[in-house]
Write a protein that holds these residues in place. Structure first.
Motif, PDB file in Angstrom:
ATOM      1  N   ALA A  51      -5.363   7.763   5.003  1.00  0.00           N
ATOM      2  CA  ALA A  51      -4.393   8.684   5.597  1.00  0.00           C
ATOM      3  C   ALA A  51      -3.300   7.905   6.323  1.00  0.00           C
ATOM      4  O   ALA A  51      -2.149   8.321   6.344  1.00  0.00           O
ATOM      5  CB  ALA A  51      -5.096   9.638   6.564  1.00  0.00           C
ATOM      6  N   MET A  52      -3.656   6.746   6.881  1.00  0.00           N
ATOM      7  CA  MET A  52      -2.666   5.930   7.566  1.00  0.00           C
ATOM      8  C   MET A  52      -1.706   5.283   6.548  1.00  0.00           C
ATOM      9  O   MET A  52      -0.513   5.185   6.783  1.00  0.00           O
ATOM     10  CB  MET A  52      -3.375   4.843   8.381  1.00  0.00           C
ATOM     11  N   ASN A  53      -2.241   4.855   5.392  1.00  0.00           N
ATOM     12  CA  ASN A  53      -1.406   4.206   4.387  1.00  0.00           C
ATOM     13  C   ASN A  53      -0.495   5.191   3.670  1.00  0.00           C
ATOM     14  O   ASN A  53       0.507   4.791   3.105  1.00  0.00           O
ATOM     15  CB  ASN A  53      -2.287   3.486   3.356  1.00  0.00           C
ATOM     16  N   ASP A  54      -0.863   6.472   3.654  1.00  0.00           N
ATOM     17  CA  ASP A  54      -0.077   7.470   2.936  1.00  0.00           C
ATOM     18  C   ASP A  54       1.047   8.052   3.784  1.00  0.00           C
ATOM     19  O   ASP A  54       1.733   8.965   3.343  1.00  0.00           O
ATOM     20  CB  ASP A  54      -0.993   8.612   2.452  1.00  0.00           C
ATOM     21  N   SER A  55       1.234   7.551   4.984  1.00  0.00           N
ATOM     22  CA  SER A  55       2.280   8.097   5.846  1.00  0.00           C
ATOM     23  C   SER A  55       3.656   7.734   5.291  1.00  0.00           C
ATOM     24  O   SER A  55       3.825   6.671   4.694  1.00  0.00           O
ATOM     25  CB  SER A  55       2.128   7.555   7.269  1.00  0.00           C
ATOM     26  N   PRO A  56       4.646   8.607   5.462  1.00  0.00           N
ATOM     27  CA  PRO A  56       5.992   8.322   4.923  1.00  0.00           C
ATOM     28  C   PRO A  56       6.608   7.057   5.502  1.00  0.00           C
ATOM     29  O   PRO A  56       7.353   6.356   4.814  1.00  0.00           O
ATOM     30  CB  PRO A  56       6.814   9.549   5.322  1.00  0.00           C
ATOM     31  N   GLU A  57       6.295   6.750   6.767  1.00  0.00           N
ATOM     32  CA  GLU A  57       6.852   5.536   7.371  1.00  0.00           C
ATOM     33  C   GLU A  57       6.376   4.299   6.618  1.00  0.00           C
ATOM     34  O   GLU A  57       7.154   3.395   6.328  1.00  0.00           O
ATOM     35  CB  GLU A  57       6.463   5.437   8.846  1.00  0.00           C
ATOM     36  N   LYS A  58       5.074   4.270   6.308  1.00  0.00           N
ATOM     37  CA  LYS A  58       4.536   3.122   5.566  1.00  0.00           C
ATOM     38  C   LYS A  58       5.173   3.029   4.186  1.00  0.00           C
ATOM     39  O   LYS A  58       5.506   1.951   3.718  1.00  0.00           O
ATOM     40  CB  LYS A  58       3.012   3.260   5.424  1.00  0.00           C
ATOM     41  N   ARG A  59       5.344   4.179   3.536  1.00  0.00           N
ATOM     42  CA  ARG A  59       5.905   4.178   2.190  1.00  0.00           C
ATOM     43  C   ARG A  59       7.347   3.672   2.214  1.00  0.00           C
ATOM     44  O   ARG A  59       7.746   2.890   1.355  1.00  0.00           O
ATOM     45  CB  ARG A  59       5.832   5.590   1.598  1.00  0.00           C
ATOM     46  N   ASN A  60       8.117   4.087   3.203  1.00  0.00           N
ATOM     47  CA  ASN A  60       9.504   3.621   3.314  1.00  0.00           C
ATOM     48  C   ASN A  60       9.554   2.131   3.619  1.00  0.00           C
ATOM     49  O   ASN A  60      10.440   1.419   3.147  1.00  0.00           O
ATOM     50  CB  ASN A  60      10.238   4.400   4.416  1.00  0.00           C
ATOM     51  N   GLU A  61       8.593   1.652   4.409  1.00  0.00           N
ATOM     52  CA  GLU A  61       8.531   0.228   4.742  1.00  0.00           C
ATOM     53  C   GLU A  61       8.286  -0.599   3.480  1.00  0.00           C
ATOM     54  O   GLU A  61       8.964  -1.594   3.227  1.00  0.00           O
ATOM     55  CB  GLU A  61       7.405   0.018   5.757  1.00  0.00           C
ATOM     56  N   TRP A  62       7.313  -0.156   2.656  1.00  0.00           N
ATOM     57  CA  TRP A  62       7.016  -0.883   1.420  1.00  0.00           C
ATOM     58  C   TRP A  62       8.198  -0.836   0.465  1.00  0.00           C
ATOM     59  O   TRP A  62       8.514  -1.808  -0.213  1.00  0.00           O
ATOM     60  CB  TRP A  62       5.769  -0.313   0.736  1.00  0.00           C
ATOM     61  N   ARG A  63       8.890   0.335   0.422  1.00  0.00           N
ATOM     62  CA  ARG A  63      10.047   0.464  -0.460  1.00  0.00           C
ATOM     63  C   ARG A  63      11.155  -0.483  -0.009  1.00  0.00           C
ATOM     64  O   ARG A  63      11.808  -1.122  -0.832  1.00  0.00           O
ATOM     65  CB  ARG A  63      10.528   1.925  -0.452  1.00  0.00           C
ATOM     66  N   ALA A  64      11.355  -0.614   1.304  1.00  0.00           N
ATOM     67  CA  ALA A  64      12.387  -1.520   1.816  1.00  0.00           C
ATOM     68  C   ALA A  64      12.047  -2.966   1.473  1.00  0.00           C
ATOM     69  O   ALA A  64      12.923  -3.747   1.077  1.00  0.00           O
ATOM     70  CB  ALA A  64      12.525  -1.338   3.324  1.00  0.00           C
ATOM     71  N   ILE A  65      10.775  -3.331   1.624  1.00  0.00           N
ATOM     72  CA  ILE A  65      10.353  -4.696   1.283  1.00  0.00           C
ATOM     73  C   ILE A  65      10.587  -4.957  -0.205  1.00  0.00           C
ATOM     74  O   ILE A  65      11.084  -6.014  -0.599  1.00  0.00           O
ATOM     75  CB  ILE A  65       8.869  -4.903   1.671  1.00  0.00           C
ATOM     76  N   PHE A  66      10.250  -3.950  -1.034  1.00  0.00           N
ATOM     77  CA  PHE A  66      10.437  -4.106  -2.482  1.00  0.00           C
ATOM     78  C   PHE A  66      11.910  -4.290  -2.825  1.00  0.00           C
ATOM     79  O   PHE A  66      12.254  -5.130  -3.655  1.00  0.00           O
ATOM     80  CB  PHE A  66       9.869  -2.875  -3.198  1.00  0.00           C
ATOM     81  N   TYR A  67      12.791  -3.510  -2.184  1.00  0.00           N
ATOM     82  CA  TYR A  67      14.223  -3.636  -2.462  1.00  0.00           C
ATOM     83  C   TYR A  67      14.750  -5.014  -2.067  1.00  0.00           C
ATOM     84  O   TYR A  67      15.581  -5.591  -2.771  1.00  0.00           O
ATOM     85  CB  TYR A  67      15.012  -2.539  -1.740  1.00  0.00           C
ATOM     86  N   VAL A  68      14.283  -5.538  -0.950  1.00  0.00           N
ATOM     87  CA  VAL A  68      14.719  -6.875  -0.526  1.00  0.00           C
ATOM     88  C   VAL A  68      14.273  -7.916  -1.544  1.00  0.00           C
ATOM     89  O   VAL A  68      15.044  -8.795  -1.944  1.00  0.00           O
ATOM     90  CB  VAL A  68      14.182  -7.195   0.886  1.00  0.00           C
ATOM     91  N   GLN A  69      13.018  -7.795  -2.002  1.00  0.00           N
ATOM     92  CA  GLN A  69      12.522  -8.753  -2.992  1.00  0.00           C
ATOM     93  C   GLN A  69      13.290  -8.641  -4.300  1.00  0.00           C
ATOM     94  O   GLN A  69      13.575  -9.647  -4.955  1.00  0.00           O
ATOM     95  CB  GLN A  69      11.030  -8.529  -3.234  1.00  0.00           C
ATOM     96  N   ALA A  70      13.630  -7.411  -4.690  1.00  0.00           N
ATOM     97  CA  ALA A  70      14.385  -7.219  -5.925  1.00  0.00           C
ATOM     98  C   ALA A  70      15.772  -7.847  -5.812  1.00  0.00           C
ATOM     99  O   ALA A  70      16.254  -8.480  -6.750  1.00  0.00           O
ATOM    100  CB  ALA A  70      14.501  -5.730  -6.234  1.00  0.00           C
ATOM    101  N   ARG A  71      16.418  -7.679  -4.653  1.00  0.00           N
ATOM    102  CA  ARG A  71      17.740  -8.275  -4.462  1.00  0.00           C
ATOM    103  C   ARG A  71      17.672  -9.800  -4.510  1.00  0.00           C
ATOM    104  O   ARG A  71      18.532 -10.450  -5.108  1.00  0.00           O
ATOM    105  CB  ARG A  71      18.324  -7.831  -3.116  1.00  0.00           C
ATOM    106  N   VAL A  72      16.653 -10.383  -3.897  1.00  0.00           N
ATOM    107  CA  VAL A  72      16.491 -11.842  -3.923  1.00  0.00           C
ATOM    108  C   VAL A  72      16.261 -12.312  -5.356  1.00  0.00           C
ATOM    109  O   VAL A  72      16.841 -13.309  -5.795  1.00  0.00           O
ATOM    110  CB  VAL A  72      15.326 -12.260  -2.994  1.00  0.00           C
ATOM    111  N   ALA A  73      15.440 -11.564  -6.112  1.00  0.00           N
ATOM    112  CA  ALA A  73      15.177 -11.938  -7.505  1.00  0.00           C
ATOM    113  C   ALA A  73      16.452 -11.866  -8.329  1.00  0.00           C
ATOM    114  O   ALA A  73      16.719 -12.752  -9.149  1.00  0.00           O
ATOM    115  CB  ALA A  73      14.108 -11.011  -8.092  1.00  0.00           C
ATOM    116  N   ILE A  74      17.270 -10.835  -8.112  1.00  0.00           N
ATOM    117  CA  ILE A  74      18.524 -10.696  -8.856  1.00  0.00           C
ATOM    118  C   ILE A  74      19.455 -11.870  -8.542  1.00  0.00           C
ATOM    119  O   ILE A  74      20.169 -12.354  -9.417  1.00  0.00           O
ATOM    120  CB  ILE A  74      19.177  -9.334  -8.525  1.00  0.00           C
TER     121      ILE A  74
END
Length: 60
Positions: free
Chosen positions: A3-26
């Protein structure tokens, strides 16, 4: 615990980390590709009759 991992804050945090990694890869993909191309072009220079530019003291 889940229930803690499914919170929207956590999901947005992971999405932000993913976007940063994608930008670095590009940013890094063109650098890696250009290095591979340069390496391939430099590696094709294998003429035994040519002067070995890595050994400056001897000329074949």
């Amino acid at each position: 615990m889940s229930a803690m991992n499914d919170s929207p804050e956590k999901r947005n945090e992971w999405r932000a980390i993913f976007y940063v990694q994608a930008r670095v890869a590009i940013l890094f993909v063109p650098v890696v590709v250009s290095l591979l191309i340069i390496g391939a072009l430099a590696g094709n220079d294998r003429d035994p009759a040519a002067i070995d530019r890595t050994v400056t003291s001897s000329v074949k």
